[in-house]
Design a protein around this motif. Structure first.
Motif, PDB file in Angstrom:
ATOM      1  N   LEU A   1       0.835  -1.203   0.000  1.00  0.00           N
ATOM      2  CA  LEU A   1       0.000   0.000   0.000  1.00  0.00           C
ATOM      3  C   LEU A   1       0.869   1.251   0.000  1.00  0.00           C
ATOM      4  CD1 LEU A   1      -2.806   1.324   0.195  1.00  0.00           C
ATOM      5  CD2 LEU A   1      -2.674   1.049   2.690  1.00  0.00           C
ATOM      6  N   ARG A   2       1.949   1.243   0.773  1.00  0.00           N
ATOM      7  CA  ARG A   2       2.850   2.404   0.810  1.00  0.00           C
ATOM      8  C   ARG A   2       3.449   2.668  -0.567  1.00  0.00           C
ATOM      9  NH1 ARG A   2       7.785   3.933   0.743  1.00  0.00           N
ATOM     10  NH2 ARG A   2       8.470   1.834   0.226  1.00  0.00           N
ATOM     11  N   GLN A   3       3.821   1.617  -1.282  1.00  0.00           N
ATOM     12  CA  GLN A   3       4.399   1.795  -2.613  1.00  0.00           C
ATOM     13  C   GLN A   3       3.369   2.343  -3.594  1.00  0.00           C
ATOM     14  OE1 GLN A   3       6.128  -1.951  -3.770  1.00  0.00           O
ATOM     15  NE2 GLN A   3       7.674  -1.923  -2.135  1.00  0.00           N
ATOM     16  N   ARG A   4       2.134   1.870  -3.502  1.00  0.00           N
ATOM     17  CA  ARG A   4       1.097   2.400  -4.398  1.00  0.00           C
ATOM     18  C   ARG A   4       0.842   3.872  -4.123  1.00  0.00           C
ATOM     19  NH1 ARG A   4      -1.851  -2.396  -3.240  1.00  0.00           N
ATOM     20  NH2 ARG A   4      -3.467  -1.193  -2.164  1.00  0.00           N
ATOM     21  N   MET A   5       0.859   4.256  -2.850  1.00  0.00           N
ATOM     22  CA  MET A   5       0.658   5.670  -2.511  1.00  0.00           C
ATOM     23  C   MET A   5       1.823   6.516  -3.027  1.00  0.00           C
ATOM     24  SD  MET A   5      -2.278   5.686  -1.181  1.00  0.00           S
ATOM     25  CE  MET A   5      -2.264   7.430  -0.807  1.00  0.00           C
TER      26      MET A   5
ATOM     27  N   GLU B   1       6.111   2.930  10.235  1.00  0.00           N
ATOM     28  CA  GLU B   1       6.873   2.547  11.418  1.00  0.00           C
ATOM     29  C   GLU B   1       6.104   1.489  12.205  1.00  0.00           C
ATOM     30  OE1 GLU B   1       7.649   6.038  13.682  1.00  0.00           O
ATOM     31  OE2 GLU B   1       8.997   6.939  12.175  1.00  0.00           O
ATOM     32  N   THR B   2       6.828   0.505  12.721  1.00  0.00           N
ATOM     33  CA  THR B   2       6.228  -0.558  13.523  1.00  0.00           C
ATOM     34  C   THR B   2       6.972  -0.679  14.833  1.00  0.00           C
ATOM     35  OG1 THR B   2       5.604  -1.772  11.525  1.00  0.00           O
ATOM     36  CG2 THR B   2       5.609  -3.010  13.583  1.00  0.00           C
ATOM     37  N   SER B   3       6.231  -0.809  15.906  1.00  0.00           N
ATOM     38  CA  SER B   3       6.843  -1.005  17.221  1.00  0.00           C
ATOM     39  C   SER B   3       6.167  -2.167  17.917  1.00  0.00           C
ATOM     40  CB  SER B   3       6.717   0.274  18.068  1.00  0.00           C
ATOM     41  OG  SER B   3       5.356   0.601  18.282  1.00  0.00           O
ATOM     42  N   GLY B   4       6.841  -2.696  18.920  1.00  0.00           N
ATOM     43  CA  GLY B   4       6.324  -3.878  19.594  1.00  0.00           C
ATOM     44  C   GLY B   4       6.671  -5.128  18.812  1.00  0.00           C
ATOM     45  N   SER B   5       6.207  -6.242  19.308  1.00  0.00           N
ATOM     46  CA  SER B   5       6.504  -7.529  18.684  1.00  0.00           C
ATOM     47  C   SER B   5       5.398  -7.857  17.679  1.00  0.00           C
ATOM     48  CB  SER B   5       6.581  -8.629  19.752  1.00  0.00           C
ATOM     49  OG  SER B   5       6.826  -9.878  19.160  1.00  0.00           O
ATOM     50  N   ALA B   6       5.743  -7.744  16.377  1.00  0.00           N
ATOM     51  CA  ALA B   6       4.753  -8.037  15.340  1.00  0.00           C
ATOM     52  C   ALA B   6       4.293  -9.484  15.450  1.00  0.00           C
ATOM     53  CB  ALA B   6       5.346  -7.772  13.963  1.00  0.00           C
TER      54      ALA B   6
ATOM     55  N   THR C   1       1.958   4.489  11.910  1.00  0.00           N
ATOM     56  CA  THR C   1       2.629   3.728  12.964  1.00  0.00           C
ATOM     57  C   THR C   1       1.725   2.583  13.411  1.00  0.00           C
ATOM     58  OG1 THR C   1       1.766   5.144  14.739  1.00  0.00           O
ATOM     59  CG2 THR C   1       3.874   5.758  13.763  1.00  0.00           C
ATOM     60  N   ILE C   2       2.317   1.421  13.526  1.00  0.00           N
ATOM     61  CA  ILE C   2       1.611   0.230  14.007  1.00  0.00           C
ATOM     62  C   ILE C   2       2.318  -0.217  15.278  1.00  0.00           C
ATOM     63  CG2 ILE C   2       0.784  -2.070  13.437  1.00  0.00           C
ATOM     64  CD1 ILE C   2      -0.234   0.061  11.539  1.00  0.00           C
ATOM     65  N   ASP C   3       1.594  -0.178  16.390  1.00  0.00           N
ATOM     66  CA  ASP C   3       2.166  -0.529  17.687  1.00  0.00           C
ATOM     67  C   ASP C   3       1.449  -1.764  18.224  1.00  0.00           C
ATOM     68  OD1 ASP C   3       3.409  -0.634  20.091  1.00  0.00           O
ATOM     69  OD2 ASP C   3       2.514   1.198  20.921  1.00  0.00           O
ATOM     70  N   TYR C   4       2.187  -2.872  18.315  1.00  0.00           N
ATOM     71  CA  TYR C   4       1.614  -4.112  18.831  1.00  0.00           C
ATOM     72  C   TYR C   4       1.707  -4.090  20.350  1.00  0.00           C
ATOM     73  CZ  TYR C   4       1.598  -5.918  14.083  1.00  0.00           C
ATOM     74  OH  TYR C   4       1.347  -6.107  12.734  1.00  0.00           O
ATOM     75  N   GLU C   5       0.586  -3.746  20.993  1.00  0.00           N
ATOM     76  CA  GLU C   5       0.517  -3.696  22.443  1.00  0.00           C
ATOM     77  C   GLU C   5       0.031  -5.043  22.977  1.00  0.00           C
ATOM     78  OE1 GLU C   5      -2.292  -0.582  22.951  1.00  0.00           O
ATOM     79  OE2 GLU C   5      -0.828   1.025  22.656  1.00  0.00           O
ATOM     80  N   THR C   6       0.056  -5.166  24.286  1.00  0.00           N
ATOM     81  CA  THR C   6      -0.448  -6.382  24.911  1.00  0.00           C
ATOM     82  C   THR C   6      -1.969  -6.417  24.796  1.00  0.00           C
ATOM     83  OG1 THR C   6       1.380  -6.383  26.499  1.00  0.00           O
ATOM     84  CG2 THR C   6      -0.573  -7.712  27.042  1.00  0.00           C
ATOM     85  N   GLY C   7      -2.484  -7.371  24.019  1.00  0.00           N
ATOM     86  CA  GLY C   7      -3.923  -7.508  23.860  1.00  0.00           C
ATOM     87  C   GLY C   7      -4.538  -6.551  22.872  1.00  0.00           C
ATOM     88  N   HIS C   8      -3.742  -5.647  22.277  1.00  0.00           N
ATOM     89  CA  HIS C   8      -4.274  -4.671  21.319  1.00  0.00           C
ATOM     90  C   HIS C   8      -3.242  -4.401  20.236  1.00  0.00           C
ATOM     91  CE1 HIS C   8      -6.724  -3.862  24.921  1.00  0.00           C
ATOM     92  NE2 HIS C   8      -7.660  -3.420  24.084  1.00  0.00           N
ATOM     93  N   VAL C   9      -3.711  -3.825  19.149  1.00  0.00           N
ATOM     94  CA  VAL C   9      -2.822  -3.254  18.150  1.00  0.00           C
ATOM     95  C   VAL C   9      -3.290  -1.814  17.926  1.00  0.00           C
ATOM     96  CG1 VAL C   9      -4.202  -4.149  16.216  1.00  0.00           C
ATOM     97  CG2 VAL C   9      -1.832  -3.452  15.847  1.00  0.00           C
TER      98      VAL C   9
END
Length: 369
Positions: free
Chosen positions: A251-255, A265-270, A304-312
């Protein structure tokens, strides 16, 4: 229908056979004016067998049973199982006949049943009006109450089905909106670029046209996959992979081809998330970037995608050129909010203090693997 017919026929047969013995015993009691004979047994059996049609023809059954029962009592036979047959007929007319016909029929049956109280020598006399009325009122009230309960349950089921259909229509409309809206917006921007540079720089125009071809092909593939699932819910949509957070780089490349620079950007454990959460997260990013493409002059966005405990946690933001920007009138933001709320998540969209427009969604992912 066949099950009801069998059940009613079996009930009528059992009552006819079992009730004969009770009728004979009642005819031997001291309360009987007339000893039980074949005529009384015929009236009882006729009324019992009539119950076989109590669901299909409740009014006719009530007429037959009332006539037999009233004649039985007027002739002076003792009270016995035939009264149970009569009450079942009253119950059936209240349960299965229209109210406008059931009530007058029950009142007429009551009037016929009261006639035997005027016969000289009857054991109840005029004091029997109350118990005779109870033979009609109690089963009628029971049958009508159960009928109302059944009709209410049918309405609830129908409403649940209608709501399910509406929810599915809304879900499909959201999918089509996101796929087509994003694709057409990107195609329009790329087409504008191609037209602008066609005369001066044909090579750059060719790049834009190739991007249009790729974007339209991808959008058509996603649309076909969505419609395939709608037509055949049990089918595997193999025409295109299901969009998810793992495809945000595409999607980023198409944009980028459409003229919007996106920093991802991604944070947490994917980790793998439920399919509904994965698709909703992708659609939120897609719709947010489509809005950037439509409304933002900056041409830049941060995802930004942040993989939290029990949530994203998903956050999409971009600089705004004006303060405050004019509110949009489309269905993009309401659609995103509905998607998130359907998953019991949290959603917010609006301006931040540093002059950015931000879409923020927190989606529950359940227990950790």
């Amino acid at each position: 229908m066949a099950r009801w017919l069998f059940g009613d026929s079996a009930l009528a047969a059992v009552l006819a056979i079992a009730g004969v013995g009770g009728t004979v015993l009642a005819g031997k009691s001291s309360r009987a004016q007339v000893p039980m004979d074949s005529r009384g047994l015929v009236l009882f059996v006729m009324s019992a067998l009539a119950l076989a049609a109590r669901r299909r023809h409740p009014l006719t059954v009530l007429v037959v049973v009332t006539a037999c029962t009233s004649a039985y009592l007027i002739l002076g036979y003792a009270y016995g199982p035939i009264l149970l047959i009569f009450m079942l007929a009253i119950y059936s007319v209240a349960r299965h006949a229209p109210w406008a016909k059931a009530l007058p029929a029950a009142l007429a049956a009551l009037a016929l049943m009261l006639i035997h109280l005027a016969v000289p020598g009857t054991s109840l006399g005029l004091l029997g009006v109350v118990p005779v009325a109870a033979w009609v009122v109690v089963p009628f009230a029971l049958g009508f109450t159960l009928k109302l309960h059944h009709e209410s349950a049918v309405r609830v089921r129908a409403e649940a089905i209608r709501q399910s259909v509406d929810d599915e229509r809304f879900r499909v409309a959201q999918e089509v909106h996101d796929i087509v809206g994003h694709g057409l917006t990107a195609i329009k921007m790329q087409a504008d670029v191609a037209l602008h540079v066609l005369a001066k720089n044909p090579g750059q125009a060719e790049v834009a046209l190739e991007a249009i071809s790729r974007t339209s092909s991808q959008a058509l593939a996603e649309l076909r996959a969505t419609l395939t699932v709608v037509r055949r819910p049990d089918a595997d949509a193999e025409l295109a992979p299901v969009p998810g957070l793992a495809r945000l780089e595409d999607l980023r490349q198409r944009m980028a081809e459409a003229g919007v620079y996106v920093r991802l950007e991604t944070s947490g454990s994917a980790r793998a998330v439920p399919v509904a959460v994965d698709l909703t997260g992708y659609r939120i990013v897609q719709e947010s970037l489509t809005n950037v493409l439509r409304h933002s002059a900056s041409g830049r966005a941060l995802v930004t995608i942040d993989y939290e405990t029990g949530h994203v946690l998903i956050v999409v933001s971009n600089p705004v050129a004006a303060w405050p920007p004019s509110p949009g009138s489309g269905s993009g933001i309401p659609g995103m909010r509905d998607r998130v709320q359907a998953l019991s998540g949290e959603f917010a969209a609006g301006l931040t203090s540093d002059h950015r427009f931000e879409v923020r969604a927190r989606l529950p992912t359940g227990a950790q693997p």
